[in-house]
Each structure stands twice: as C-alpha cells, then as structure tokens.
Design a protein around this motif. Structure first.
Motif, PDB file in Angstrom:
ATOM      1  N   MET A   1       0.846  -1.200   0.000  1.00 40.04           N
ATOM      2  CA  MET A   1       0.000   0.000   0.000  1.00 40.04           C
ATOM      3  C   MET A   1       0.881   1.249   0.000  1.00 40.04           C
ATOM      4  SD  MET A   1      -3.145   1.151  -0.029  1.00 40.04           S
ATOM      5  CE  MET A   1      -4.199  -0.217   0.452  1.00 40.04           C
TER       6      MET A   1
ATOM      7  N   LEU B   1      -2.234   8.455   0.097  1.00 35.87           N
ATOM      8  CA  LEU B   1      -3.193   8.405  -1.012  1.00 35.87           C
ATOM      9  C   LEU B   1      -3.468   9.788  -1.590  1.00 35.87           C
ATOM     10  CD1 LEU B   1      -5.877   5.990   0.523  1.00 35.87           C
ATOM     11  CD2 LEU B   1      -3.798   5.394  -0.749  1.00 35.87           C
TER      12      LEU B   1
ATOM     13  N   THR C   1     -10.184  -4.311  -0.771  1.00 32.55           N
ATOM     14  CA  THR C   1      -9.379  -5.418  -1.290  1.00 32.55           C
ATOM     15  C   THR C   1     -10.157  -6.251  -2.297  1.00 32.55           C
ATOM     16  OG1 THR C   1      -8.245  -5.505   0.836  1.00 32.55           O
ATOM     17  CG2 THR C   1      -7.987  -7.406  -0.618  1.00 32.55           C
TER      18      THR C   1
ATOM     19  N   ILE D   1      -4.293  -3.099   5.152  1.00 30.69           N
ATOM     20  CA  ILE D   1      -4.505  -2.086   4.118  1.00 30.69           C
ATOM     21  C   ILE D   1      -3.673  -0.841   4.417  1.00 30.69           C
ATOM     22  CG2 ILE D   1      -6.795  -2.929   3.499  1.00 30.69           C
ATOM     23  CD1 ILE D   1      -7.961  -0.628   5.202  1.00 30.69           C
TER      24      ILE D   1
ATOM     25  N   ARG E   1     -10.963   2.924   8.311  1.00 28.00           N
ATOM     26  CA  ARG E   1      -9.878   1.941   8.372  1.00 28.00           C
ATOM     27  C   ARG E   1     -10.415   0.608   8.912  1.00 28.00           C
ATOM     28  NH1 ARG E   1      -4.239   2.235   8.608  1.00 28.00           N
ATOM     29  NH2 ARG E   1      -4.581   3.979   7.199  1.00 28.00           N
TER      30      ARG E   1
ATOM     31  N   ILE F   1      -9.071   1.956  -4.529  1.00 27.26           N
ATOM     32  CA  ILE F   1      -9.003   3.128  -3.644  1.00 27.26           C
ATOM     33  C   ILE F   1     -10.088   4.116  -4.066  1.00 27.26           C
ATOM     34  CG2 ILE F   1      -7.561   4.932  -2.681  1.00 27.26           C
ATOM     35  CD1 ILE F   1      -6.555   2.052  -2.174  1.00 27.26           C
TER      36      ILE F   1
ATOM     37  N   TRP G   1      -6.045  -3.497  -4.778  1.00 26.78           N
ATOM     38  CA  TRP G   1      -6.935  -2.731  -3.916  1.00 26.78           C
ATOM     39  C   TRP G   1      -7.613  -1.670  -4.781  1.00 26.78           C
ATOM     40  CZ3 TRP G   1      -1.770  -3.051  -1.668  1.00 26.78           C
ATOM     41  CH2 TRP G   1      -1.684  -3.893  -0.556  1.00 26.78           C
TER      42      TRP G   1
ATOM     43  N   HIS H   1     -10.684  -6.728   4.295  1.00 26.93           N
ATOM     44  CA  HIS H   1      -9.412  -7.277   3.833  1.00 26.93           C
ATOM     45  C   HIS H   1      -9.085  -8.592   4.537  1.00 26.93           C
ATOM     46  CE1 HIS H   1      -5.190  -7.321   2.507  1.00 26.93           C
ATOM     47  NE2 HIS H   1      -4.917  -7.691   3.751  1.00 26.93           N
TER      48      HIS H   1
ATOM     49  N   ASN I   1     -12.292   8.236   2.402  1.00 24.37           N
ATOM     50  CA  ASN I   1     -11.654   7.263   1.509  1.00 24.37           C
ATOM     51  C   ASN I   1     -11.908   5.849   2.005  1.00 24.37           C
ATOM     52  OD1 ASN I   1      -8.996   6.013   2.855  1.00 24.37           O
ATOM     53  ND2 ASN I   1      -9.211   8.139   3.542  1.00 24.37           N
TER      54      ASN I   1
ATOM     55  N   ARG J   1     -10.217   1.791   1.301  1.00 22.87           N
ATOM     56  CA  ARG J   1      -9.210   0.923   0.687  1.00 22.87           C
ATOM     57  C   ARG J   1      -9.845  -0.463   0.635  1.00 22.87           C
ATOM     58  NH1 ARG J   1      -3.672   3.071   3.501  1.00 22.87           N
ATOM     59  NH2 ARG J   1      -4.292   5.261   3.662  1.00 22.87           N
TER      60      ARG J   1
END
Length: 341
Positions: free
Chosen positions: A196, A200, A253, A234, A317, A260, A258, A324, A249, A251
């Motif tokens: 990763m 970003l 999988t 991630i 997250r 984004i 990934w 993930h 955002n 992330r």
C-alpha cells in the motif's frame, strides 16, 4: 499472519471477525508510540486490546517501536504481558535480531507468563544462507530469550514491495531466505510484505483507482508448500506517530488489487462517504455476498443507502481492514481445501 498497527481501527476490525475464519490467523500487533512515553503507550494498547480480541485468540505483540523507559523498573512489554494474562488473553512476544539483552530478558518473562512461544521477525536481508554471523546471532537470540526454534514462528519481513521492479528484486532474495529457513525446525515460516502507498493524497477523487497487491504477488510467486502469508493489512508498513485527518476514503481489497475510493470534502465534512459507499456497492468488485461478506461490508452497505453517520478515518480503516482480513482468510482457506482435495 497480518502485521497490524495496534490502533483503534485495526483492533475494531479484528474484534468483528467471524470465529470460524480466525482459527488460522495469528495477528501481530505493533504497539504504536506516542509522545506520552512507552509506559503510557503500553497501557493504552492494553486497554484497547482487552476490548477487541475475540475469545480464545492468541496475538503476537511487537513493542519494537517503543523507546526504552528513562527510569523505573517497569517495562512496556512486561506490563502488557501481565495485564493481558490477567484478562486471559494469550500473547507471543515478537523478537528481532537487534533486540538488546534487556528486551530479550523482558520477552523471556512475557513468554513464560503465556504460551511459552514467540514470533521471530527478521528483515529479509537478515536471513542470508551465506552469512555465518546471522546464524550465530539467531542462536544467541533464542538462547537469551529462553526459547527454541521449535517454539518460534518465523516471519521473513520484506517490508515494502511497491512496484514490479521491487517484486523482481525481492523474489530471488525471498527464495533464498525461505531455503535458509527450511534448514531449521521452525514452528511455522511466513513471508510478509506490504504494497500500500504511504499516502493516497496524489490519487484522484471521485473515481476508483486500482493499486496492485504486489505483496500477494510475491507470496504467490514463491509457490512454497506450507508457507504462511503475511501482509500489512490495508496500511503502509511504516509506523507513523500522531493522528491524521484524510478526506473520505476506502481501501477495498479485491483479488489482485486494492480499489481506492476518495472523495473531496467540498465543504460538506465527511458526508461524501455516503456517495463513496454507494459507488463501491454498485461496482463489479462488490462481493456476491454483499453486506454479508464481512462486518466491514455491512457498514459500507449501510452508508450506501444513507444509514448511520459518515464516521471518521478510524471507522473507514476498520471497515476496510475487516473486509481485507476476511478476504485473505477466505482465500487461504479455499487454497487449503483445494490442496487437500
């Protein structure tokens, strides 16, 4: 064997995993450092872990990012081990070749309180079949930590594999390291790396951008039997200090990449998360199981129809990490069933 930052988002994700999937997982939690100092950092980590670890799950604890205390008799890893023993949460301390005698003695006591087993985490450049000094260091490490190779899970950590060029450079080194590791009766051998990006911020908003999972590609190229898979979830492998306030955002999988998703705030705070989730749910890479795939997917699906608050970075997250981990665990489980069949 995911290497996870010991922060709220990652811990929340692990707490929501289905027990049927977690039996083959040994997460390594890195204790995050702050400006409060190692003793307070250890205490904060313990409080979060006690609320998060599913019943009967063993975790590995890596306190390598914490500084040594300036004074007093207390030691961060021992504090964590004592508190989690009282809560009935088994741990394995994580050892490194560069650990001091004091840290190894601390790990020895921590292991004795719990399973008696440890995780030895080596950088890829440390496991060189032609380096006699490295082998001597390894023997000394086990002896001073009061453990044996048979009681140790080995993680060969190649840190960042961010490009096809990195992949081509690391693959022969990884093969060499795995061949070296197989000389010894390790409990398990795992190859870990991360792919990763560190940030970003340079990726476009209002569209989905794919990022190749070079960490997974490395493991697949090795094609070694019984070789464990490790990644950094991630997140980028680097440990950061302090908070961050990114734009909305996700992330997400997929098989080899990934996806984004980013949204600009445009004066609406985090409300762009609703549109972002709606875009993801409508995409081809949304799983056939939909919201039932994982807790994280259920949270994303709720926001896609405007339910629940847009949340903050910790929640985003957690959703992405839960998806993930579920994705990886299902992939590995399917691979094991295929091999046995």
């Amino acid at each position: 064997m995911p290497i996870l930052k010991g922060r709220e988002g990652e811990m929340r994700a692990v707490s929501r995993l289905r027990h049927s999937l977690t039996r083959g997982m040994l997460p390594i939690f890195e204790v995050p450092p702050t400006r409060l100092g190692p003793i307070k950092d250890a205490f904060a980590f313990t409080k979060k872990i006690c609320r998060s670890v599913p019943p009967r799950m063993t975790i590995a604890v890596d306190a390598g990012h914490l500084a040594d205390p300036d004074e007093g008799q207390r030691r961060p890893l021992l504090d964590i081990a004592e508190d989690l023993a009282a809560w009935g949460i088994p741990i394995r301390p994580v050892l490194h070749l560069h650990d001091s005698a004091d840290r190894l003695a601390e790990a020895r006591e921590a292991a004795a309180m719990h399973t008696g087993h440890v995780v030895i985490r080596l950088g890829g450049d440390a496991a060189d079949p032609d380096d006699e000094e490295a082998e001597t260091q390894l023997s000394s490490l086990c002896r001073r930590a009061g453990t044996t190779i048979e009681e140790s899970a080995l993680v060969l950590d190649f840190f960042e594999v961010r490009s096809v060029r990195d992949l081509g450079r690391v693959e022969p080194l990884a093969r060499k390291c795995v061949a070296w590791a197989r000389r010894y009766p390790w409990e398990t051998i795992t190859v870990a790396s991360g792919a990763m990006p560190e940030s970003l911020a340079d990726l476009p908003t209002n569209t989905a951008t794919s990022i190749p999972r070079h960490d997974l590609a490395l493991w697949r190229r090795l094609q070694e039997p019984d070789l464990g898979f490790g990644d950094y979830g991630i997140a980028h492998p680097k440990m950061t200090v302090g908070g961050w306030h990114p734009t909305p955002n996700l992330r997400y999988t997929d098989e080899d990449v990934w996806w984004i998703y980013r949204r600009a705030r445009d004066g609406n705070g985090n409300k762009g998360m609703y549109d972002l989730c709606a875009s993801l749910v409508a995409a081809d890479h949304w799983p056939a199981e939909g919201a039932a795939f994982s807790w994280g997917d259920a949270e994303i699906a709720r926001r896609a129809v405007g339910h629940g608050g847009p949340d903050i970075a910790t929640g985003w997250r957690a959703w992405g990490t839960a998806h993930h981990l579920t994705h990886v665990l299902k992939m590995l489980d399917a691979g094991q069933r295929g091999a046995s069949g």
